[in-house]
Design a protein around this motif. Structure first.
Motif, mmCIF file in Angstrom:
data_model
loop_
_atom_site.group_PDB
_atom_site.id
_atom_site.type_symbol
_atom_site.label_atom_id
_atom_site.label_comp_id
_atom_site.label_asym_id
_atom_site.label_seq_id
_atom_site.Cartn_x
_atom_site.Cartn_y
_atom_site.Cartn_z
ATOM 1 N N VAL A 60 0.724 -1.051 0.048
ATOM 2 C CA VAL A 60 0.001 0.119 -0.009
ATOM 3 C C VAL A 60 0.818 1.226 0.025
ATOM 4 O O VAL A 60 1.664 1.198 0.698
ATOM 5 C CB VAL A 60 -0.965 0.103 1.429
ATOM 6 N N ASN A 61 0.874 2.237 -1.053
ATOM 7 C CA ASN A 61 1.287 3.332 -1.111
ATOM 8 C C ASN A 61 0.933 4.300 -0.214
ATOM 9 O O ASN A 61 -0.182 4.280 0.609
ATOM 10 C CB ASN A 61 1.568 4.121 -2.390
ATOM 11 N N LYS A 62 1.744 5.394 -0.085
ATOM 12 C CA LYS A 62 1.513 6.778 0.954
ATOM 13 C C LYS A 62 -0.210 7.380 0.711
ATOM 14 O O LYS A 62 -0.726 7.814 1.718
ATOM 15 C CB LYS A 62 2.363 7.773 0.915
ATOM 16 N N ALA A 63 -0.531 7.313 -0.513
ATOM 17 C CA ALA A 63 -1.887 7.622 -0.780
ATOM 18 C C ALA A 63 -3.144 6.590 -0.386
ATOM 19 O O ALA A 63 -4.172 6.805 -0.742
ATOM 20 C CB ALA A 63 -2.097 7.911 -2.392
ATOM 21 N N GLY A 64 -2.583 5.502 0.184
ATOM 22 C CA GLY A 64 -3.600 4.595 0.501
ATOM 23 C C GLY A 64 -3.938 3.569 -0.759
ATOM 24 O O GLY A 64 -4.932 2.731 -0.745
ATOM 25 N N GLU A 65 -3.262 3.674 -1.852
ATOM 26 C CA GLU A 65 -3.683 2.628 -2.956
ATOM 27 C C GLU A 65 -2.810 1.464 -2.753
ATOM 28 O O GLU A 65 -1.593 1.486 -2.476
ATOM 29 C CB GLU A 65 -3.174 3.340 -4.193
ATOM 30 N N HIS A 66 -3.575 0.560 -3.155
ATOM 31 C CA HIS A 66 -2.946 -1.005 -3.299
ATOM 32 C C HIS A 66 -2.234 -1.165 -4.389
ATOM 33 O O HIS A 66 -2.647 -0.628 -5.744
ATOM 34 C CB HIS A 66 -4.012 -1.934 -3.166
#
Length: 113
Positions: A60-66
């Protein structure tokens, strides 16, 4: 249109590639390589490892995307998937790379970006 790898050259002179699905959407992006021949070796590594489920890691990235990464046998990341809102998108992305990468053609073109 068939799935394909496109090699591109960045402004800094390094090379990278994208794996494009049949619809032309990017489904995997590589790291930067010092030479075009190294990028081609990276493509071969993606094709070799893409069908092995144990080579994928979901994150999961910092933007909350998987998203997912594809790793070689030596655990080095050889490709990164796009960001998805949910894990379902990640699973579909992995399936698409697994299906398309092994038989994708390589377009021996250089697009300076």
């Amino acid at each position: 249109m068939a799935a394909r790898f496109q090699i591109q050259q960045a402004r800094n002179g390094k090379y990278y590639f994208h794996l494009l699905a049949n619809n032309g959407e990017i489904i995997l992006a590589s790291q930067m390589y010092a030479s075009k021949s190294s990028a081609k070796k990276g493509i071969v590594s993606v094709q070799t490892n893409a069908t092995d489920p144990s080579r994928y890691e979901t994150l999961v990235n910092k933007a909350g995307e998987h998203y997912f990464v594809l790793k070689a046998k030596n655990s080095q990341v050889i490709g990164t998937g796009q960001g998805y809102a949910a894990t379902t998108g990640v699973k579909n992305g992995i399936k698409s790379v697994s299906k398309n990468a092994p038989k994708a053609i390589t377009e021996d073109i250089i697009i300076k970006t």
